[in-house]
Design a protein around this motif. Structure first.
Motif, mmCIF file in Angstrom:
data_model
loop_
_atom_site.group_PDB
_atom_site.id
_atom_site.type_symbol
_atom_site.label_atom_id
_atom_site.label_comp_id
_atom_site.label_asym_id
_atom_site.label_seq_id
_atom_site.Cartn_x
_atom_site.Cartn_y
_atom_site.Cartn_z
ATOM 1 N N TRP A 44 21.037 18.391 51.032
ATOM 2 C CA TRP A 44 21.731 17.020 50.885
ATOM 3 C C TRP A 44 22.871 16.657 51.623
ATOM 4 C CZ3 TRP A 44 20.804 18.438 44.996
ATOM 5 C CH2 TRP A 44 19.543 18.443 44.631
ATOM 6 N N ARG A 45 23.716 17.501 51.891
ATOM 7 C CA ARG A 45 24.704 17.320 52.617
ATOM 8 C C ARG A 45 24.352 16.864 53.966
ATOM 9 N NH1 ARG A 45 30.080 19.178 54.075
ATOM 10 N NH2 ARG A 45 30.522 18.090 55.907
ATOM 11 N N ASP A 46 23.383 17.472 54.823
ATOM 12 C CA ASP A 46 22.959 17.321 56.103
ATOM 13 C C ASP A 46 22.481 15.839 55.877
ATOM 14 O OD1 ASP A 46 23.845 19.869 56.886
ATOM 15 O OD2 ASP A 46 21.607 20.503 56.824
ATOM 16 N N TYR A 80 29.574 27.201 46.917
ATOM 17 C CA TYR A 80 29.224 25.617 47.209
ATOM 18 C C TYR A 80 29.939 25.133 48.459
ATOM 19 C CZ TYR A 80 26.155 25.537 43.170
ATOM 20 O OH TYR A 80 25.250 25.908 42.333
ATOM 21 N N TYR A 81 30.910 25.445 48.740
ATOM 22 C CA TYR A 81 31.894 24.850 49.967
ATOM 23 C C TYR A 81 31.096 25.452 51.188
ATOM 24 C CZ TYR A 81 36.292 24.183 47.617
ATOM 25 O OH TYR A 81 37.624 23.685 46.905
ATOM 26 N N ASP A 82 30.707 26.783 51.184
ATOM 27 C CA ASP A 82 30.038 27.311 52.342
ATOM 28 C C ASP A 82 28.572 26.524 52.598
ATOM 29 O OD1 ASP A 82 32.057 28.994 52.818
ATOM 30 O OD2 ASP A 82 31.111 30.473 51.752
ATOM 31 N N TYR A 83 28.160 25.900 51.642
ATOM 32 C CA TYR A 83 26.788 25.122 51.727
ATOM 33 C C TYR A 83 27.152 23.805 51.740
ATOM 34 C CZ TYR A 83 24.429 29.660 51.343
ATOM 35 O OH TYR A 83 23.993 31.035 51.633
ATOM 36 N N GLY A 84 28.317 23.149 52.276
ATOM 37 C CA GLY A 84 28.097 21.831 52.476
ATOM 38 C C GLY A 84 28.932 20.778 51.277
ATOM 39 N N SER A 85 29.041 21.389 50.186
ATOM 40 C CA SER A 85 29.528 20.667 49.216
ATOM 41 C C SER A 85 31.336 20.476 49.493
ATOM 42 C CB SER A 85 29.703 21.154 47.782
ATOM 43 O OG SER A 85 30.245 20.639 46.748
ATOM 44 N N GLN A 86 31.666 19.251 49.588
ATOM 45 C CA GLN A 86 32.839 19.019 50.023
ATOM 46 C C GLN A 86 33.957 19.303 49.008
ATOM 47 O OE1 GLN A 86 30.568 16.329 51.386
ATOM 48 N NE2 GLN A 86 31.485 15.674 53.128
ATOM 49 N N ILE A 87 33.590 19.079 47.636
ATOM 50 C CA ILE A 87 34.183 19.151 46.698
ATOM 51 C C ILE A 87 33.310 19.756 45.322
ATOM 52 C CG2 ILE A 87 35.878 18.345 44.745
ATOM 53 C CD1 ILE A 87 36.961 17.906 47.495
ATOM 54 N N VAL A 103 38.905 28.706 53.893
ATOM 55 C CA VAL A 103 40.014 28.330 54.694
ATOM 56 C C VAL A 103 39.843 26.602 55.006
ATOM 57 C CG1 VAL A 103 41.243 30.275 55.612
ATOM 58 C CG2 VAL A 103 39.307 29.294 56.830
ATOM 59 N N ASN A 104 38.571 26.246 55.146
ATOM 60 C CA ASN A 104 38.444 24.773 55.463
ATOM 61 C C ASN A 104 37.905 23.973 54.284
ATOM 62 O OD1 ASN A 104 35.693 26.019 54.886
ATOM 63 N ND2 ASN A 104 34.692 24.950 56.570
ATOM 64 N N GLY A 105 38.153 24.571 52.947
ATOM 65 C CA GLY A 105 38.078 24.032 51.601
ATOM 66 C C GLY A 105 39.156 23.127 51.322
HETATM 67 C C1 NAG Z 1 33.295 25.503 56.249
HETATM 68 O O1 NAG Z 1 32.965 26.137 57.076
HETATM 69 C C2 NAG Z 1 31.683 26.819 56.989
HETATM 70 C C3 NAG Z 1 31.688 27.825 58.315
HETATM 71 O O2 NAG Z 1 31.925 27.317 59.357
HETATM 72 C C4 NAG Z 1 30.670 25.699 56.926
HETATM 73 O O3 NAG Z 1 29.447 26.392 56.851
HETATM 74 C C5 NAG Z 1 30.876 24.753 55.697
HETATM 75 O O4 NAG Z 1 29.938 24.141 55.653
HETATM 76 C C6 NAG Z 1 32.159 24.214 55.770
HETATM 77 N N1 NAG Z 1 32.663 23.620 54.647
HETATM 78 C C7 NAG Z 1 32.694 22.367 54.739
HETATM 79 C C8 NAG Z 1 33.098 21.902 53.386
HETATM 80 O O5 NAG Z 1 32.845 21.609 55.728
#
Ligand code: NAG
Ligand code: NAG
Ligand code: NAG
Ligand code: NAG
Ligand code: NAG
Ligand code: NAG
Ligand code: NAG
Ligand code: NAG
Ligand code: NAG
Ligand code: CA
Ligand code: CA
Length: 609
Positions: free
Chosen positions: A277-279, A310-317, A354-356
């Motif tokens: 869904w994120r994609d 869920y962050y690692d699978y594209g959920s922003q929040i 870290v990117n969360g």
């Molecule tokens: C954070 O980085 C990971 C690894 O690069 C990535 O899979 C993930 O989608 C990213 N999370 C967000 C919320 O962009």
């Protein structure tokens, strides 16, 4: 004397102007710093007097969001639905329930929101459809391609010829088996929730394509993102294995918590769908290319590792519910301590990738109101803390004025999760107390409706607890909420670092600091006794004098006063927001009126000194 004073005044004004000039727009995306205001359509505003909230009602009150300083609204479901679960049983994902209005009303809502600078986020409820959905009827009749849209199973035939469900799975709504026999299809279908909410088959590529089409439909109508409901329940074990007993006390064999949900919740396959869904949303962003980054928020009540995954699978929040339920699923309530608060904050900050982007939720339509759970003397404490921590905050409609749970009798109860129990136990399961009408003013039905009967009763405290009264008061939860929202919109609140402390076992304090900016300091006495403490160890400059920017309703500490950092006395449940500057934040309001009153206060402080 006069010359010295005016010299200092000019310098001060110079600093104020410089302060405003260097407040550049942060690099962050809107969804990294926004405040999500959750509107429950039934409860917000009734535009036509039938006793039930609706879309036109919401449109008519959108200015309230501007008044609060909120720029994103999340609307709970208003889709076509037979309403066995307050709209979380969707029978047509791409149409509006006539009870709430029409597609045209929705378009008007989005257009008005746009005029007011408000983004609209919609709820998507993918884990099941209503059994009245066309797909279900066709699937039940084995019409291609719908035959495998749902989770069907023929069950097990015992030696004596009796048929029974394939396994022991239980419904979340405490109504016993999660399987329901269909005479028409001669098979069982799975319903993790109510019997009229059939689980979709997420291994079916046609179903996945349908979900993407639904997302596109509303994106095309101008929304800024989605909140995905119940992400952990999409997939179930492909082998249909029995779940083991939970061993928890107080549950009967029909109750959901009687079993440990190893095979029906948190399956790793769910995460791949979230990524899909994120994609899809990202592709949409690239295609439209209008500069708006549409985003995805996900709801999952699970343990910390499963949630942050869920962050690692594209959920922003991925919503952080740990200020509602602790890691063992127990509600946080009046017994919470300063250490509990610090641990809750740290747990999220330390587990998030870290990117969360951090996020905080204090209330919603599924949980007892924050003011009831934590106590009304903690309303300001919670707002100061949660709105000034880094990241996104979700505010449930009514929490800005400290609305409390409403008593609902067994006869008045509507929530299926409670109706399936009995008059002795329903209150432990019911979500109706937090879903009663918004309290706008002290007129008929609290200004929610012209009808004196409403879908759920209005809380009897509305004559004193309402928005109009809090706007008129010199000091109120609402006025503090507005003020903290203004602070939230500063560079230091958006980008400052976070350091937190527990002091004398009962004070929770934290600072937000950023080079070149005045820090923000939040100090809350979480205890019920008065306490004096030294705040020297709060990490920021060594300025000994702290300026009070905000104080809780009923506080004896005046906003604008200066207190000595080495010895602050906090009354029970006191909550303060402080800074080290003498005037900067008091002058940071964007409205001219505020600037004027601020300059007056600057003048005053000079004549007093
Ligand atoms: C954070 O980085 C990971 C690894 O690069 C990535 O899979 C993930 O989608 C990213 N999370 C967000 C919320 O962009
Ligand atoms: C008032 O609301 C009740 C339901 O809450 C409804 O039955 C009644 O028809 C409404 N009255 C009017 C005039 O719409
Ligand atoms: C936030 O601050 C900016 C100026 O820095 C202002 O333009 C904007 O209107 C403010 N937003 C809110 C919601 O107050
Ligand atoms: C049939 O057998 C099952 C056990 O295999 C038992 O639970 C059930 O009660 C039996 N039903 C009848 C009608 O005898
Ligand atoms: C789900 O759909 C797939 C086909 O896409 C089918 O192979 C599978 O058997 C279905 N699962 C269930 C439980 O019906
Ligand atoms: C979290 O839940 C998952 C799946 O239910 C489980 O495998 C894991 O051990 C749990 N982790 C913690 C820290 O409880
Ligand atoms: C936070 O930022 C301030 C100001 O830039 C700095 O002095 C302080 O060391 C930082 N604290 C941490 C824990 O990084
Ligand atoms: C004050 O807090 C303590 C510790 O949490 C608790 O035991 C006590 O009952 C509380 N007293 C009052 C009056 O609320
Ligand atoms: C966590 C949870 O139960 N979320 C939702 C899933 O769907 C049910 C049934 O529609 C809702 O009531 C829940 O709020
Ligand atoms: Ca209505
Ligand atoms: Ca499911």
């Amino acid at each position: 004397m006069m010359t010295v004073a005016s010299g200092r005044l000019i310098v001060t004004i110079g600093i104020i102007i410089a302060g405003l000039a260097i407040r550049v727009d942060s690099e962050k995306q809107w969804w990294q710093t926004t405040t999500l205001y959750q509107i429950y359509p039934q409860s917000f505003k009734d535009s036509d007097g039938n006793g039930l909230g609706d879309l036109n009602g919401i449109t008519s009150k959108l200015e309230h969001l501007n008044d609060m300083g909120i720029e994103t609204v999340w609307l709970s479901p208003f889709f076509k639905s037979p309403e066995v679960d307050n709209g979380y049983d969707v029978s047509d994902y791409i149409d509006v329930n006539p009870k709430y209005g029409t597609l045209e009303d929705f378009d008007n809502l989005v257009a008005r929101a746009k005029e007011l600078g408000i983004k609209v986020v919609l709820d998507y409820v993918p884990n099941h459809t209503s059994t009245e959905h066309e797909w279900f009827k066709l699937s039940e009749a084995r019409v291609a391609p719908y035959t495998d849209y749902y989770v069907w199973h023929e069950g097990i035939l015992d030696a004596n010829g009796t048929r029974r469900p394939p396994n022991n799975w239980l419904s979340v709504f405490n109504s016993g088996s999660a399987w329901q026999w269909s005479d028409k299809r001669q098979a069982y279908y799975l319903h993790q929730f109510e019997v009229r909410q059939a689980d979709l088959n997420f291994t079916n590529p046609d179903v996945l394509q349908e979900t993407r089409n639904i997302l596109t439909f509303w994106l095309d109508r101008g929304i800024a993102g989605y909140r995905i409901d119940s992400a952990p329940y999409l997939f179930e074990d492909a082998d249909f294995r029995d779940e083991p007993l939970s061993g928890l006390d107080g549950y009967t064999s029909n109750d959901y918590y009687y079993l440990k949900h190893l095979y029906t919740k948190d399956l790793i396959e769910n995460y791949n769908v979230i990524q899909m869904w994120r994609d899809h949303i990202d592709n949409y962003n690239s295609k439209v290319n209008d500069g708006l980054q549409r985003a995805m928020f996900t709801e999952a009540y699970a343990n910390i590792s499963m949630v942050v995954l869920y962050y690692d699978y594209g959920s922003q929040i991925p919503f952080n519910f740990f200020f509602i339920k602790d890691k063992d699923g127990v509600n946080l309530d009046t017994k919470v301590t300063a250490s509990d608060v610090k641990n809750t904050v740290d747990m999220w900050m330390n587990n998030m990738p870290v990117n969360g982007t951090a996020n905080w939720v204090i209330g919603n339509h599924d949980n007892s109101r924050a003011a009831t759970r934590y106590g009304t003397n903690r309303v300001d404490s919670l707002n100061f803390i949660l709105l000034l921590l880094p990241g996104v905050m979700t505010v449930y409609n009514g929490d800005e004025i400290g609305m409390t749970d409403t008593y609902i009798s067994w006869e008045e109860t509507q929530d299926p999760q409670a109706c399936s129990t009995d008059p002795d136990r329903y209150q432990a399961f019911s979500r109706d107390p937090e879903r009663t009408p918004f309290q706008w003013d002290d007129s008929t039905s609290a200004g929610f409706s012209t009808n004196s009967t409403t879908f759920l009763p209005v809380n009897t405290n509305y004559r004193t607890l309402n928005l109009a009264a809090q706007k008129a008061a010199d000091k109120s939860y609402y006025k503090n909420f507005q003020a903290v929202m203004r602070l939230r919109n500063t560079t230091v609140a958006k980008n400052g670092n976070l350091t937190s402390f527990v002091i004398k076992n009962q004070i929770f304090a934290f600072s937000r600091e950023l080079e070149g900016h005045d820090p923000l300091i939040v100090v809350v006495n979480w205890g019920n006794t008065s306490v004096q403490a030294n705040f020297d160890k709060l990490l920021f400059n060594d300025n000994q004098r702290l300026k009070v920017i905000l104080s809780n309703v009923g506080s004896n500490i005046e906003v604008g006063s200066t207190i000595l950092r080495s010895s602050i006395t906090l009354a029970p449940h006191a909550a303060l927001v402080l800074t080290t500057s003498s005037s900067g934040f008091l002058c940071s309001g964007s409205m001219i009126l505020l600037q004027v009153s601020c300059l007056i206060s600057v003048f005053r402080s000079f004549f007093n000194s």
